[in-house]
Design an enzyme around this catalytic site. Structure first.
Site, PDB file in Angstrom:
ATOM      1  N   SER A   1      -7.430   2.354   8.050  1.00  0.00           N
ATOM      2  CA  SER A   1      -6.833   4.169   8.211  1.00  0.00           C
ATOM      3  C   SER A   1      -6.413   4.631   9.571  1.00  0.00           C
ATOM      4  O   SER A   1      -7.522   4.195   9.113  1.00  0.00           O
ATOM      5  CB  SER A   1      -6.987   4.273   6.236  1.00  0.00           C
ATOM      6  OG  SER A   1      -6.553   5.991   6.779  1.00  0.00           O
TER       7      SER A   1
ATOM      8  N   TYR B   1     -13.214   8.320   0.000  1.00  0.00           N
ATOM      9  CA  TYR B   1     -12.302   7.349   0.390  1.00  0.00           C
ATOM     10  C   TYR B   1     -11.917   6.743   1.971  1.00  0.00           C
ATOM     11  O   TYR B   1     -12.689   5.656   2.222  1.00  0.00           O
ATOM     12  CB  TYR B   1     -10.642   8.327   0.176  1.00  0.00           C
ATOM     13  CG  TYR B   1      -9.682   7.487   1.148  1.00  0.00           C
ATOM     14  CD1 TYR B   1      -9.493   5.955   0.029  1.00  0.00           C
ATOM     15  CD2 TYR B   1      -8.687   7.805   1.767  1.00  0.00           C
ATOM     16  CE1 TYR B   1      -8.663   4.744   0.946  1.00  0.00           C
ATOM     17  CE2 TYR B   1      -8.020   6.523   2.720  1.00  0.00           C
ATOM     18  CZ  TYR B   1      -7.681   5.295   1.678  1.00  0.00           C
ATOM     19  OH  TYR B   1      -7.012   4.756   2.589  1.00  0.00           O
TER      20      TYR B   1
ATOM     21  N   LYS C   1     -13.900   3.137   3.587  1.00  0.00           N
ATOM     22  CA  LYS C   1     -12.185   2.111   4.884  1.00  0.00           C
ATOM     23  C   LYS C   1     -13.571   2.122   6.618  1.00  0.00           C
ATOM     24  O   LYS C   1     -13.496   1.305   6.333  1.00  0.00           O
ATOM     25  CB  LYS C   1     -11.049   3.704   5.483  1.00  0.00           C
ATOM     26  CG  LYS C   1     -10.877   3.376   4.035  1.00  0.00           C
ATOM     27  CD  LYS C   1      -9.536   2.065   3.722  1.00  0.00           C
ATOM     28  CE  LYS C   1      -8.260   2.181   2.809  1.00  0.00           C
ATOM     29  NZ  LYS C   1      -8.135   0.221   1.790  1.00  0.00           N
TER      30      LYS C   1
HETATM   31  P1  NAD Z   1      -1.032   1.760  -3.510  1.00  0.00           P
HETATM   32  O1  NAD Z   1      -2.519   2.274  -5.150  1.00  0.00           O
HETATM   33  O2  NAD Z   1       0.277   1.478  -4.006  1.00  0.00           O
HETATM   34  O3  NAD Z   1      -1.397   0.318  -3.750  1.00  0.00           O
HETATM   35  C1  NAD Z   1      -2.734  -0.539  -4.014  1.00  0.00           C
HETATM   36  C2  NAD Z   1      -2.483  -1.444  -5.018  1.00  0.00           C
HETATM   37  O4  NAD Z   1      -4.275  -2.012  -5.301  1.00  0.00           O
HETATM   38  C3  NAD Z   1      -1.969  -1.311  -6.414  1.00  0.00           C
HETATM   39  O5  NAD Z   1      -1.441  -2.010  -6.988  1.00  0.00           O
HETATM   40  C4  NAD Z   1      -3.470  -1.089  -7.430  1.00  0.00           C
HETATM   41  O6  NAD Z   1      -2.359  -1.508  -9.161  1.00  0.00           O
HETATM   42  C5  NAD Z   1      -4.133  -2.630  -6.833  1.00  0.00           C
HETATM   43  N1  NAD Z   1      -5.481  -2.114  -7.418  1.00  0.00           N
HETATM   44  C6  NAD Z   1      -6.604  -1.214  -7.051  1.00  0.00           C
HETATM   45  N2  NAD Z   1      -7.375  -1.123  -7.470  1.00  0.00           N
HETATM   46  C7  NAD Z   1      -7.605  -2.668  -7.571  1.00  0.00           C
HETATM   47  C8  NAD Z   1      -8.585  -3.821  -7.994  1.00  0.00           C
HETATM   48  N3  NAD Z   1      -9.965  -3.374  -8.421  1.00  0.00           N
HETATM   49  N4  NAD Z   1      -8.193  -4.783  -7.977  1.00  0.00           N
HETATM   50  C9  NAD Z   1      -6.903  -4.797  -7.845  1.00  0.00           C
HETATM   51  N5  NAD Z   1      -6.023  -4.284  -7.914  1.00  0.00           N
HETATM   52  C10 NAD Z   1      -6.494  -3.173  -7.509  1.00  0.00           C
HETATM   53  O7  NAD Z   1      -1.440   1.908  -2.220  1.00  0.00           O
HETATM   54  P2  NAD Z   1      -0.383   1.320  -1.232  1.00  0.00           P
HETATM   55  O8  NAD Z   1      -0.666   2.968  -0.225  1.00  0.00           O
HETATM   56  O9  NAD Z   1      -0.100   0.325  -0.896  1.00  0.00           O
HETATM   57  O10 NAD Z   1      -1.892   1.461  -0.223  1.00  0.00           O
HETATM   58  C11 NAD Z   1      -2.349   0.182   0.244  1.00  0.00           C
HETATM   59  C12 NAD Z   1      -3.629   0.244   1.188  1.00  0.00           C
HETATM   60  O11 NAD Z   1      -3.062   0.995   2.424  1.00  0.00           O
HETATM   61  C13 NAD Z   1      -4.825   0.669   0.085  1.00  0.00           C
HETATM   62  O12 NAD Z   1      -6.188  -0.227   0.445  1.00  0.00           O
HETATM   63  C14 NAD Z   1      -4.711   2.491   0.903  1.00  0.00           C
HETATM   64  O13 NAD Z   1      -6.160   2.212   0.900  1.00  0.00           O
HETATM   65  C15 NAD Z   1      -4.309   1.514   2.515  1.00  0.00           C
HETATM   66  N6  NAD Z   1      -3.751   2.399   2.939  1.00  0.00           N
HETATM   67  C16 NAD Z   1      -2.901   3.382   2.592  1.00  0.00           C
HETATM   68  C17 NAD Z   1      -2.429   4.323   3.423  1.00  0.00           C
HETATM   69  C18 NAD Z   1      -1.183   5.080   2.087  1.00  0.00           C
HETATM   70  O14 NAD Z   1      -1.138   6.947   2.989  1.00  0.00           O
HETATM   71  N7  NAD Z   1      -0.517   4.789   1.549  1.00  0.00           N
HETATM   72  C19 NAD Z   1      -2.621   4.871   4.731  1.00  0.00           C
HETATM   73  C20 NAD Z   1      -3.676   4.093   5.052  1.00  0.00           C
HETATM   74  C21 NAD Z   1      -4.317   3.078   4.623  1.00  0.00           C
HETATM   75  C1  WQD Z   2       1.041  15.049   5.514  1.00  0.00           C
HETATM   76  C2  WQD Z   2       0.909  16.487   6.484  1.00  0.00           C
HETATM   77  C3  WQD Z   2      -0.334  17.899   5.275  1.00  0.00           C
HETATM   78  C4  WQD Z   2       1.864  17.520   1.128  1.00  0.00           C
HETATM   79  C5  WQD Z   2      -3.036  11.136   3.870  1.00  0.00           C
HETATM   80  C6  WQD Z   2      -5.014  10.387   4.118  1.00  0.00           C
HETATM   81  C7  WQD Z   2      -4.826   9.686   5.074  1.00  0.00           C
HETATM   82  C8  WQD Z   2      -3.870   9.222   5.045  1.00  0.00           C
HETATM   83  C9  WQD Z   2      -2.762   8.209   4.741  1.00  0.00           C
HETATM   84  C10 WQD Z   2      -4.457   6.683   3.599  1.00  0.00           C
HETATM   85  C11 WQD Z   2       0.449  17.568   6.523  1.00  0.00           C
HETATM   86  C12 WQD Z   2       0.764  18.274   4.883  1.00  0.00           C
HETATM   87  C13 WQD Z   2       1.741  17.557   3.011  1.00  0.00           C
HETATM   88  C14 WQD Z   2       2.345  18.706   0.728  1.00  0.00           C
HETATM   89  C15 WQD Z   2       1.857  19.933   2.618  1.00  0.00           C
HETATM   90  N1  WQD Z   2      -4.070   7.597   3.710  1.00  0.00           N
HETATM   91  N2  WQD Z   2       1.699  18.346   3.641  1.00  0.00           N
HETATM   92  N3  WQD Z   2       2.497  19.797   1.573  1.00  0.00           N
HETATM   93  O1  WQD Z   2      -3.053  13.922   4.996  1.00  0.00           O
HETATM   94  O2  WQD Z   2      -1.707  12.810   6.731  1.00  0.00           O
HETATM   95  O3  WQD Z   2      -2.847  11.347   5.170  1.00  0.00           O
HETATM   96  O4  WQD Z   2      -2.084  10.306   3.527  1.00  0.00           O
HETATM   97  O5  WQD Z   2      -5.621   6.267   3.966  1.00  0.00           O
HETATM   98  O6  WQD Z   2      -6.557   9.128   4.971  1.00  0.00           O
HETATM   99  O7  WQD Z   2      -5.508  11.989   4.082  1.00  0.00           O
HETATM  100  O8  WQD Z   2      -0.861  12.850   4.655  1.00  0.00           O
HETATM  101  O9  WQD Z   2       1.346  12.892   3.939  1.00  0.00           O
HETATM  102  O10 WQD Z   2      -0.843  14.479   2.255  1.00  0.00           O
HETATM  103  O11 WQD Z   2       0.204  14.724   4.612  1.00  0.00           O
HETATM  104  O12 WQD Z   2       2.729  20.740   3.938  1.00  0.00           O
HETATM  105  O13 WQD Z   2       2.352  19.232  -0.080  1.00  0.00           O
HETATM  106  O14 WQD Z   2       2.081  17.252   4.926  1.00  0.00           O
HETATM  107  O15 WQD Z   2      -1.293  19.478   5.361  1.00  0.00           O
HETATM  108  O16 WQD Z   2      -0.593  17.823   7.805  1.00  0.00           O
HETATM  109  P1  WQD Z   2      -2.050  12.991   5.104  1.00  0.00           P
HETATM  110  P2  WQD Z   2      -0.010  13.771   3.802  1.00  0.00           P
END
Ligand code: NAD
Ligand code: WQD
Length: 332
Positions: free
Chosen positions: A125, A149, A153
């Site tokens: 991330s 969190y 990572k």
């Molecule tokens: P998500 O929660 O929709 O998907 C994660 C999936 O993993 C879910 O289906 C959940 O049931 C499953 N899961 C969780 N723990 C598990 C375990 N111990 N064993 C088996 N399955 C398990 O999340 P997402 O948004 O699809 O994110 C996927 C990956 O990408 C995550 O590792 C997350 O940290 C990373 N990521 C997400 C974002 C984002 O903003 N969505 C940003 C950067 C990184």
């Molecule tokens: C986006 C913008 C908020 C909600 C998070 C995690 C990051 C990554 C992605 C996994 C910011 C603003 C938000 C609301 C708002 N996940 N906001 N009102 O914080 O960039 O990233 O998700 O790895 O680790 O921290 O994403 O969508 O929460 O916020 O004004 O109700 O929207 O302040 O500027 P963020 P976000």
């Protein structure tokens, strides 16, 4: 057919990547404990691609299950999405985060090692960059974490680097996602957060459908063009496509450890995103400006050159595509 194990494959990013993998000709085996997703996603994927992915309901921390899974069929590579991802929850429940994300990844890597499956694409991330010292963010920007969190990572990134250095044969991609949003253009799969959404776009979508009344905009006094936070939002299908490119890179590369950003290289503000969603939905999105959210940064966007150089991949979709597709999904 080449079999790819997708952990977390019924989740938001994993489900879209499963579609992209199937469309690229791979056989997908999903392992997911359904802690944050639904088994119905499998039917939706089958409707989109014509093929239902193979599915095992189980946990990445279950070593015996992993061993039997790898013994049952040849797996060429693992795409590892499974984990917990809510920043606020990680502050309240750090042990659950270290257990799922760090211990779970170690269990998976140990099982891969036993099975001699040494090709992995890992969901990292942009959170690992902490508060940006310069923009756009290049992959060599110093890393830091301000919450559990983010720390998970960082730790898994380090584990992968140590593992890669320790034993020949590992081919690993660490993909740093910026802000994934949107949904499949079919409207059949998308993001389905449980409870009150933490992230901006699912919240905005729920205001558009009338499930919630108003968006709280967290601060308009940042040093950005309109004062609200700026992020690099990336369409989830572009992100999925980036994974197929990263997988193909790993399967071809001899023994690389690849670390790349997956973003668009362009930042948009909270108000830009609200306006784009109004355009997509035809609804007025009511909002209030409130105080800053603890831990937020002002602005963040990716340098995308390394991903293009290494993978020949670039994100293509606009914020209007992201909002149009998210609205199609949400209004269904
Ligand atoms: P998500 O929660 O929709 O998907 C994660 C999936 O993993 C879910 O289906 C959940 O049931 C499953 N899961 C969780 N723990 C598990 C375990 N111990 N064993 C088996 N399955 C398990 O999340 P997402 O948004 O699809 O994110 C996927 C990956 O990408 C995550 O590792 C997350 O940290 C990373 N990521 C997400 C974002 C984002 O903003 N969505 C940003 C950067 C990184
Ligand atoms: C986006 C913008 C908020 C909600 C998070 C995690 C990051 C990554 C992605 C996994 C910011 C603003 C938000 C609301 C708002 N996940 N906001 N009102 O914080 O960039 O990233 O998700 O790895 O680790 O921290 O994403 O969508 O929460 O916020 O004004 O109700 O929207 O302040 O500027 P963020 P976000």
């Amino acid at each position: 057919m080449t079999t790819i194990l997708v952990t977390g494959g019924t989740g938001f990013i994993g489900s879209h990547t499963t579609v992209a993998l199937q469309q690229a000709g791979y056989h997908v085996l999903i392992l997911d404990n359904l802690s944050n997703s639904s088994v119905q996603v499998l039917d939706a994927i089958a409707t989109i691609t014509g093929t239902r992915p193979e599915f095992i309901q189980g946990d990445i921390r279950d070593a015996a299950l992993l061993d039997s899974l790898f013994a049952a069929q040849p797996v060429s590579a693992v795409l590892h999405f499974a984990g917990l991802k809510a920043v606020g929850e990680s502050v309240a429940m750090p042990l659950a985060y270290y257990d799922n994300n760090v211990h779970g990844s170690v269990q998976l890597l140990q099982a891969m090692q036993r099975a001699q499956v040494r090709t992995l694409v890992f969901s990292s991330s942009a959170t690992v960059y902490g508060d940006p010292q310069a923009l756009p963010l290049t992959e060599d920007h110093p890393r830091s974490a301000t919450n559990p969190y983010g720390h998970t990572k960082l730790v898994v990134e380090d584990i992968l680097e140590n593992l890669h250095a320790s034993e020949a044969g590992w081919r690993i991609a660490r993909l740093r996602y910026f802000n994934p949003v949107g949904a499949h253009p079919s409207g059949l799969i998308g993001e389905a957060p449980q409870g009150v959404p933490n992230n901006l776009m699912p919240y905005v979508a729920q205001v558009a459908t009338g499930q919630r009344e108003r968006v709280q905009v967290f601060g308009n006094d940042y040093n950005t063009p309109d004062g609200t936070g700026v992020r690099d939002y990336i369409h989830v299908t572009d992100l999925a496509d980036g994974h197929v490119h990263a997988l193909q890179y790993c399967l071809q590369a001899r023994q690389d450890l690849l670390t790349v950003n997956l973003g668009t290289g362009v930042g948009y503000s909270v108000l830009d995103m609200i306006r784009a969603f109004e355009q997509a939905s035809g609804k007025t999105i009511a909002y209030d400006i409130v105080g800053r959210r603890t831990g937020d940064i002002a602005a963040c966007w990716a340098d995308t050159e390394l991903a293009y150089e290494k993978l020949g991949w670039r994100a293509r979709k606009t914020i209007q595509d992201m909002c149009d597709d998210a609205w199609r999904w949400e209004s269904k």
